[in-house]
Design an enzyme around this catalytic site. Structure first.
Site: not given
Ligand code: URA
Length: 245
Positions: A106
């Site tokens: 993310d």
């Molecule tokens: N899980 C998440 O919530 N965000 C990420 O970027 C990777 C795994």
């Protein structure tokens, strides 16, 4: 790497067939016929021939470990013009290969990301059947109970499906501004969108900081600071392929 694996990687044949070709005396290393498939060869130094014809590894792809800082989009380009991980490594590290990220992190998550120009590798690493463990460190808004930990570890409903088993361990992480907040290491084997954040939300807490520390055997060692990157070398790649593919 072993002679068997070298010839397999050259595209000669499947590993079992490669052994038969070696046993028949059709393979020479530095001009000497060898019949030991486990012999170690150095792709940079040794010359390998099959029936007298040179056998070389295909021209290499590029593989990098990148410590993604928060704020970057995990994508090659962004229709909204936001800065992507590829924009960043081109600008900051001067890379020009046609790289793409394998998997996703993310915008608000930092940590380990593999960048490559090898689409076949990306397909394999992102396929859930390989069950490659990914390790995250998550700082939480509220502490979880033993029961919530048990629920997270045994599987929880996300997108109408149960997540696979996860592993949780309490860790210490002094993160500026988040001192004293509960912190957990969580290991998962899937890559559902915002999976870690949604898993913790599903048991009633919220992730305030998230970092990925590990993908299979690859770690942040040597690239501890966000923005740093390094090349993955051949033997690290071979070890990874041997264990996970
Ligand atoms: N899980 C998440 O919530 N965000 C990420 O970027 C990777 C795994």
């Amino acid at each position: 790497m072993t002679l068997q694996y070298y010839l397999h990687r050259c595209g000669l044949a499947a590993r079992r067939k490669v052994n038969a070709i070696i046993e028949r005396g059709r393979v020479a290393v530095n001009g000497t016929v060898v019949r030991e498939f486990w012999l170690s060869v150095n792709p940079d130094k040794d010359s390998v021939t099959v029936d007298g014809a040179p056998c070389r590894l295909p021209l290499g792809h590029h593989y990098y470990l990148f410590h993604k800082p928060r704020g970057l989009i995990t994508s090659v380009s962004d229709p909204r013009g936001r800065q992507t991980v590829i924009d960043y490594v081109r600008k900051v590290h001067g890379l020009s290969e046609p790289l793409h990220p394998t998997g996703r992190l993310d915008k608000d998550t930092e940590g380990l990301l593999i960048l490559t120009d090898d689409g076949d590798f990306t397909q394999k690493i992102t396929h859930p059947s390989h069950e490659i463990p990914k390790v995250y460190v998550a700082v939480l808004k509220n502490e979880i109970t033993d029961e919530q930990k048990r629920i997270l570890e045994s599987g929880i409903q996300i997108d109408g499906a149960m997540t696979a088993k996860a592993k949780l361990a309490k860790v210490r992480l002094e993160k500026k501004g988040l001192e004293g907040q509960p912190c957990w290491r969580i290991t998962i084997h899937e890559g559902k969108k915002r999976q870690v954040r949604r898993m913790f939300e599903a048991v009633g807490t919220r992730v305030m900081y998230l970092r990925r520390d590990q993908i299979g055997s690859f770690t942040l060692k040597g690239i501890e600071n966000p923005g740093q990157m390094r090349v993955i070398n051949e033997s690290e790649l071979d070890d990874f392929r041997r264990v996970y593919f």
